[in-house]
Design a protein around this motif. Structure first.
Motif, PDB file in Angstrom:
ATOM      1  N   THR A   1       0.841  -1.219   0.014  1.00  0.00           N
ATOM      2  CA  THR A   1      -0.028  -0.031  -0.125  1.00  0.00           C
ATOM      3  C   THR A   1       0.887   1.409  -0.084  1.00  0.00           C
ATOM      4  O   THR A   1       1.643   1.362   0.804  1.00  0.00           O
TER       5      THR A   1
ATOM      6  N   LEU B   1      -1.580   5.226  10.369  1.00  0.00           N
ATOM      7  CA  LEU B   1      -0.971   3.933   9.699  1.00  0.00           C
ATOM      8  C   LEU B   1      -0.713   2.901  10.658  1.00  0.00           C
ATOM      9  O   LEU B   1      -0.677   2.863  11.856  1.00  0.00           O
TER      10      LEU B   1
ATOM     11  N   GLU C   1       2.543   0.748   5.443  1.00  0.00           N
ATOM     12  CA  GLU C   1       2.398   1.696   4.283  1.00  0.00           C
ATOM     13  C   GLU C   1       3.659   2.584   4.211  1.00  0.00           C
ATOM     14  O   GLU C   1       4.295   2.614   4.907  1.00  0.00           O
TER      15      GLU C   1
END
Length: 396
Positions: free
Chosen positions: A258, A285, A289
């Motif tokens: 991602t 988060l 990511e």
């Protein structure tokens, strides 16, 4: 008018970059190394569901021509699964990353000898040697022509019989805009294949695209995983599925790391670290990511990007890239548009101040050199660098 024939389903992927190693801390390097194998594995999961007749891999199967035992072992295991789920052929071409000076040094050749795929390379006799017929489909796997791309595609276009079903495979994308890599093709050359090829399978560019907008025949699936997360245009990763009878196509998305892209602006330079930390906390988060942050700089302010990246990674980002949009003036010249200068524009202004002959060509080549440096394409970098030096010497 095309002759009717056997119907085949074809899957087309590109730029696997297996074995890619990125810079960063140990955890990040390990996770990103595995990402490229995981994305290919997810592609194979989709292939198992489709059970296609042909699989096309349009270049850069490996990230480098030299690979270690772990890369080879993982690749062999994945290709055993892929081979078992493709009815007829897996056709691969060499890209700019995994090309070899000598055939005996190519790990793609090793995979071919193991029976996993048919691999094709760009050579001086490619238009005669690089051909494969499956059922009623003519396949022309060119490889990676590099700076010879226009000449190579023009040659192949002249060989195609428009009454037959032709598929061309070449490691290239469309030039123009932000795409400054060597080996890219213009739309005017691609237009040679209109009504001659039912499908031109491309690669090289890591974001998916099709051409033309209506009734496309040129397809670039992009990479299965982010190879250069801070610069790739699209968050969609996957491959194309093509029907040789109906000429219908679809882009099938696959799983990948991602990436989150955000813009950040600060109000107080003295308090920027606190502002940035609060900005990152609000993103919630998870530690997995890749965060790409675009930031404008005010009044020639100095921004310690490394410090801000560490703040983000201490608050849930696996990796952070901060892209600065500078607003300072070059050579103290007044410019009412200076607030919107990008890094590329600043570099062009700097090059202009050097007094170089043919500055536009030099500026374009400078961008290309940066892309080659980022992608570790040493041979193309040296080739273009020598060409630039030769041009500069001739101009002087």
């Amino acid at each position: 008018k095309l002759l009717l024939g056997a119907r085949m389903k074809i899957v087309h992927c590109s730029d696997l970059h297996l074995g890619k190693k990125v810079s960063g801390n140990r955890e990040y390097m390990k996770k990103r190394y595995e990402d490229f194998f995981s994305s290919f594995e997810n592609f194979i999961d989709k292939v198992e569901e489709i059970n296609p007749d042909v699989c096309i891999i349009a270049g850069d199967l490996f990230d480098k021509r030299e690979i270690n035992p772990d890369i080879l072992s993982k690749t062999e295991n994945l290709f055993k699964r892929l081979r078992a789920n493709v009815k007829k052929e897996i056709i691969a071409i060499e890209g700019n990353h995994d090309n070899s000076r000598f055939l005996e040094e190519s790990w793609l050749e090793y995979l071919q000898k193991k029976g996993f795929l048919n691999v094709f390379y760009y050579t001086k006799n490619f238009e005669e040697e690089n051909y494969l017929k499956i059922e009623d489909i003519n396949f022309y796997p060119i490889g990676y022509p590099g700076f010879m791309i226009d000449e190579a595609l023009t040659k192949i276009s002249k060989k195609l019989n428009p009454t037959e079903k032709n598929i061309v495979i070449v490691h290239t994308g469309i030039s123009g805009g932000e795409n400054t890599l060597p080996g890219l093709v213009s739309t005017s050359i691609l237009d040679l294949f209109k009504d001659k090829a039912i499908y031109v399978a491309g690669g090289h560019i890591h974001s998916f695209s099709t051409y033309p907008k209506e009734k496309p025949f040129f397809f670039v699936p992009g990479s299965l995983e982010f190879s250069n997360a801070q610069n790739e245009n699209s968050d969609r990763k996957g491959f194309f599925l093509f029907d040789t009878d109906t000429l219908a196509y679809s882009f099938i998305e696959t799983k990948h790391r991602t990436r989150i892209q955000k813009s950040f602006s600060y109000t107080d330079l003295l308090n920027i670290e606190t502002e940035f930390e609060n900005f990152v906390i609000d993103l919630n988060l998870t530690g997995e990511e890749i965060l790409v942050v675009s930031m404008g700089v005010k009044n020639n302010d100095y921004i310690n990007t490394e410090k801000l990246e560490n703040i983000a990674e201490n608050n849930g980002a696996l990796k952070t890239h901060i892209l600065i949009k500078n607003i300072f003036n070059i050579n103290n010249k007044s410019n009412e548009n200076s607030a919107s200068l990008t890094i590329s524009e600043i570099e062009k202004n700097l090059i202009d101040s050097w007094g170089i002959f043919e500055k536009d060509d030099f500026s374009n080549n400078f961008n290309t050199l940066k892309e080659l440096f980022r992608s570790d394409d040493e041979d193309s970098f040296i080739e273009l660098f020598d060409k630039i030096l030769e041009g500069t010497e001739n101009a002087n």
